[in-house]
Design a protein around this motif. Structure first.
Motif, mmCIF file in Angstrom:
data_model
loop_
_atom_site.group_PDB
_atom_site.id
_atom_site.type_symbol
_atom_site.label_atom_id
_atom_site.label_comp_id
_atom_site.label_asym_id
_atom_site.label_seq_id
_atom_site.Cartn_x
_atom_site.Cartn_y
_atom_site.Cartn_z
ATOM 1 N N ILE A 90 36.577 41.561 55.411
ATOM 2 C CA ILE A 90 36.067 41.990 54.107
ATOM 3 C C ILE A 90 37.238 42.252 53.144
ATOM 4 O O ILE A 90 37.061 42.740 52.037
ATOM 5 C CB ILE A 90 35.196 43.254 54.315
ATOM 6 N N VAL A 91 38.447 41.928 53.599
ATOM 7 C CA VAL A 91 39.669 42.232 52.834
ATOM 8 C C VAL A 91 40.310 40.925 52.345
ATOM 9 O O VAL A 91 40.368 39.949 53.091
ATOM 10 C CB VAL A 91 40.677 43.003 53.720
ATOM 11 N N TRP A 92 40.794 40.933 51.091
ATOM 12 C CA TRP A 92 41.453 39.749 50.516
ATOM 13 C C TRP A 92 42.932 40.066 50.304
ATOM 14 O O TRP A 92 43.303 40.661 49.298
ATOM 15 C CB TRP A 92 40.796 39.385 49.186
ATOM 16 N N PRO A 93 43.789 39.675 51.253
ATOM 17 C CA PRO A 93 45.202 40.070 51.154
ATOM 18 C C PRO A 93 45.927 39.435 49.966
ATOM 19 O O PRO A 93 46.951 39.950 49.533
ATOM 20 C CB PRO A 93 45.820 39.561 52.475
ATOM 21 N N ALA A 94 45.399 38.319 49.426
ATOM 22 C CA ALA A 94 46.104 37.626 48.338
ATOM 23 C C ALA A 94 45.822 38.247 46.970
ATOM 24 O O ALA A 94 46.200 37.694 45.943
ATOM 25 C CB ALA A 94 45.677 36.155 48.332
ATOM 26 N N VAL A 95 45.177 39.402 46.932
ATOM 27 C CA VAL A 95 44.802 40.012 45.647
ATOM 28 C C VAL A 95 46.047 40.251 44.776
ATOM 29 O O VAL A 95 47.082 40.689 45.289
ATOM 30 C CB VAL A 95 44.033 41.340 45.903
ATOM 31 N N PRO A 96 45.970 39.947 43.462
ATOM 32 C CA PRO A 96 47.134 40.171 42.585
ATOM 33 C C PRO A 96 47.581 41.635 42.628
ATOM 34 O O PRO A 96 46.755 42.539 42.579
ATOM 35 C CB PRO A 96 46.584 39.809 41.191
ATOM 36 N N GLY A 97 48.890 41.830 42.758
ATOM 37 C CA GLY A 97 49.428 43.193 42.819
ATOM 38 C C GLY A 97 49.446 43.770 44.224
ATOM 39 O O GLY A 97 50.007 44.829 44.464
ATOM 40 N N GLY A 98 48.815 43.062 45.162
ATOM 41 C CA GLY A 98 48.853 43.493 46.564
ATOM 42 C C GLY A 98 47.793 44.530 46.899
ATOM 43 O O GLY A 98 47.209 45.161 46.016
ATOM 44 N N LEU A 99 47.548 44.684 48.203
ATOM 45 C CA LEU A 99 46.567 45.656 48.682
ATOM 46 C C LEU A 99 47.145 47.063 48.582
ATOM 47 O O LEU A 99 48.296 47.287 48.958
ATOM 48 C CB LEU A 99 46.227 45.374 50.152
#
Ligand SMILES: [Zn+2]
Length: 465
Positions: free
Chosen positions: A102-111
């Motif tokens: 359920i997690v998107w590691p490529a999110v802008p700015g980081g997790l």
């Protein structure tokens, strides 16, 4: 506006937020623009954001891809709200079970790692992104402007977090530049409260933000001490964190001499709703879709049920139809204040108490949450204080629990509560129901008396009564 406030608004705050990678002020302006549009336009924009979220989740998050397939949900459906309502309500246990799917590691700015459990006693480790942080902060600033408090105006926070409250030099400089003074709600004995009241008088804040229970206690203290508090520049007192009674609101307003408002949010979802000058709580629909549910079904408008939220814009770990644990209803009528946002009424929310320390001070119950949730194996907790020198900590743990975690917790409690407090940490299968019928994670049989009679020097005097 003073030069200091102007500098904060135009120089220091924008620079600070840029350094942290958050477009907070742009988000504030964008929300303010949207809020000047008619309600239909705002709702249409929110529906588009919901559709974009469903498409994103179907494409990038395996948990949702599978769930949508099982439920026959078309992420690009013309009616995204109908599509949403085919999904089950999500509880903390579902989030835990979904894990990385359920997690998107490529999110802008980081997790950005985050832990919840401040008020419900049920802990959850999850991620947010910079956009979510910027939107929550931007929305808070936008709604505070609506209450007459501009960006950069002097603010006092009666708040608490052992990590956030560390009085480092850097932190002090930062607070000064941002025109903010934090006061520690984890440390509220008579001398501390005297100092807090003096600080308020000297600083002349335009806004006080506080845990509702901490503001109530400070107001009771000022009243009982017959302290006249003159804060002529104060425009608003915003309460958060716990439920507040009408009586306590009146007391806070009378003592500090400014209107009292509440904000409503959660760590998992961010800022959800803000009170307007007409004393109605408005849902920030451009950021969060709120439904009222019973089981997995949305209930008709106006009926009471569980407050269920969908983050519209966060991508790090979106919660779709997330069960907050609070009960309320969406009011069908529009509010007279003119904000194009629906009105939420909360019935039966979270209540946080205080723990009484053997030294005679009171410590806000949120501290217990910080200590308990530091261990990722803790899924739920409750702290009971039967006597002044005794804390029973009940924890429900997952399979990653080891005795070392218990030892670390024991040490953390000892560090904060001192050697005079006996702390007994027990692992239990499930928490027993709260005898009061409320949902409290801190139950002190000593502190409630103190909150009414906190002028005395030592709780021992009360206990001897
Ligand atoms: Zn309103």
């Amino acid at each position: 506006m003073s030069i200091g406030e102007w500098l904060t608004r135009c120089v220091w705050l924008p620079a600070h937020e840029r350094l942290r990678g958050r477009a907070t002020l742009a988000e504030m302006r964008s929300l303010a623009t949207l809020l000047s549009a008619p309600a239909d336009c705002v709702q249409a924009a929110a529906r588009e954001r919901l559709r974009a979220l469903l498409r994103f989740a179907a494409q990038h998050l395996p948990y949702y891809t599978e769930l949508f397939a099982q439920r026959g949900v078309d992420a690009g459906a013309t009616d995204p709200i109908a599509a949403l309502q085919r999904l089950p309500v999500m509880h903390k246990r579902h989030v835990r079970a979904a894990g990385d799917a359920i997690v998107w590691p490529a999110v802008p700015g980081g997790l950005q790692p985050c832990v919840s459990g401040g008020t419900s006693g049920d802990t959850l480790h999850f991620h947010v992104d910079r956009l979510r942080q910027a939107q929550s902060m931007g929305a808070r600033l936008a709604m505070q402007r609506h209450l007459g408090v501009d960006v950069g105006a002097r603010r006092i926070w009666l708040w608490g977090s052992p990590l956030e409250m560390k009085r480092s030099r850097v932190r002090r400089v930062r607070d000064r530049l941002l025109n903010e003074i934090p006061l520690d709600a984890f440390d509220m004995g008579p001398p501390e409260m005297d100092a807090y009241l003096r600080t308020m008088q000297r600083f002349r804040p335009r806004l006080i933000m506080a845990y509702a229970s901490a503001a109530t206690m400070l107001a009771q203290y000022a009243r009982d001490q017959r302290r006249a508090i003159a804060l002529p520049g104060l425009r608003a007192i915003v309460l958060t964190g716990d439920e507040v009674s009408d009586e306590d609101r009146r007391l806070i307003r009378t003592v500090f001499g400014a209107p009292v408002y509440t904000e409503y949010g959660s760590r998992e979802v961010g800022l959800i709703a803000y009170e307007c000058p007409h004393a109605r709580l408005h849902v920030l629909t451009p950021h969060v879709h709120v439904e009222i549910t019973q089981g997995d079904d949305a209930v008709p408008g106006g009926e009471i049920g569980n407050i269920t939220c969908t983050n519209l814009n966060t991508r790090a770990q979106p919660f779709i139809r997330y069960h907050l644990g609070d009960v309320g209803r969406l009011v069908p009528e529009r509010c007279g204040c003119g904000l194009p946002l629906p009105v939420l009424e909360i019935r039966g929310a979270r209540i946080t108490g205080f723990v009484a320390l053997p030294s005679g001070r009171l410590c806000h119950g949120h501290l217990v949450a910080y200590l308990a949730r530091a261990e990722s194996c803790v899924q739920a907790f409750r702290v009971i204080q039967p006597t002044l020198h005794e804390l029973q900590v009940l924890i429900v743990v997952d399979e990653t629990y080891t005795p070392a975690a218990r030892t670390r917790m024991q040490q953390a409690f000892a560090r904060y509560f001192g050697p005079d407090m006996h702390v007994d940490i027990r692992v239990v299968d499930a928490l027993p129901p709260d005898p009061s019928g409320k949902r409290r994670h801190v139950i002190s049989h000593v502190a409630p008396t103190l909150t009414r009679y906190d002028v005395v020097e030592s709780p021992a005097e009360i206990l001897a009564d």
